[in-house]
Design a protein around this motif. Sequence first.
Motif, PDB file in Angstrom:
ATOM      1  N   ALA A 135      -5.350  -2.032  -7.659  1.00  0.00           N
ATOM      2  CA  ALA A 135      -5.426  -0.680  -7.105  1.00  0.00           C
ATOM      3  C   ALA A 135      -6.391   0.136  -7.955  1.00  0.00           C
ATOM      4  N   THR A 136      -7.340   0.773  -7.308  1.00  0.00           N
ATOM      5  CA  THR A 136      -8.237   1.693  -8.004  1.00  0.00           C
ATOM      6  C   THR A 136      -7.613   3.085  -7.890  1.00  0.00           C
ATOM      7  N   ASP A 176      -8.410   2.866  -3.666  1.00  0.00           N
ATOM      8  CA  ASP A 176      -8.646   1.601  -2.971  1.00  0.00           C
ATOM      9  C   ASP A 176      -7.603   0.594  -3.421  1.00  0.00           C
ATOM     10  N   VAL A 177      -7.314  -0.373  -2.557  1.00  0.00           N
ATOM     11  CA  VAL A 177      -6.381  -1.445  -2.898  1.00  0.00           C
ATOM     12  C   VAL A 177      -6.926  -2.749  -2.349  1.00  0.00           C
ATOM     13  N   LYS A 178      -6.953  -3.758  -3.197  1.00  0.00           N
ATOM     14  CA  LYS A 178      -7.297  -5.111  -2.773  1.00  0.00           C
ATOM     15  C   LYS A 178      -6.040  -5.963  -2.967  1.00  0.00           C
ATOM     16  N   ILE A 179      -5.642  -6.657  -1.916  1.00  0.00           N
ATOM     17  CA  ILE A 179      -4.411  -7.443  -1.947  1.00  0.00           C
ATOM     18  C   ILE A 179      -4.717  -8.869  -1.533  1.00  0.00           C
ATOM     19  N   ILE A 239       0.837  -1.209   0.000  1.00  0.00           N
ATOM     20  CA  ILE A 239       0.000   0.000   0.000  1.00  0.00           C
ATOM     21  C   ILE A 239       0.868   1.254   0.000  1.00  0.00           C
ATOM     22  N   LYS A 240       1.935   1.271   0.791  1.00  0.00           N
ATOM     23  CA  LYS A 240       2.823   2.449   0.839  1.00  0.00           C
ATOM     24  C   LYS A 240       3.440   2.717  -0.535  1.00  0.00           C
TER      25      LYS A 240
END
Length: 188
Positions: free
Chosen positions: A138-139, A121-124, A42-43
């Motif tokens: 990542a949106t 947004d981020v989905k991991i 995310i960073k």
Amino acid sequence: MEKSNNKAKFITLFSLLLFMSGFMLAACSQEETEDANKEVIIKVLEHQFTGPDEKFVELVWNPKYRTVVNNKEENKELDKYVEEVYGPYFIDSYISSFLATSGTTYPIIAHLTEHKLSLKDVKIEQSEQMPTRYTFIATVGYQKNGEEEKTANISGEVIFSTKEEGKIGRFQYRDEDGLGYIMNDMNN
């Protein structure tokens, strides 16, 4: 006899509690590592898709920061900045590769085409077969000159180092939803 039986029950119960405590600690430790790795991803995405980072762009493009030493161009200010921004997240031997392959793409295109980027947004997801491998979507919001903000989904893959815990050994974008082309086309 009853004291001996109670003692055996106590020892069994105590042993079971110790075993369960150890199991819970191991599970929590694994979960903390997974969460820490997700935070690292995310960073990096925040650095890539917030801005553009004008200081980074200035250091890349302004010739006053470049010198030639032994017929090789150097940019010590850029190197220092990159180490500050990305150093905590990548193994040392990969930072240059990341920047050369994709790390400069979005900040530079956004700057050149006068777009603002924002990570929405981020989905991991962590791979079950390979615990050091993560995939993400990542949106990213992009906007030019106060126009309506649009979004694109950027997917990629991250492999964490097995030697340096919490450090990325490889970071690749897979599908950019046409973001680079869209920003360039909007500029024409």
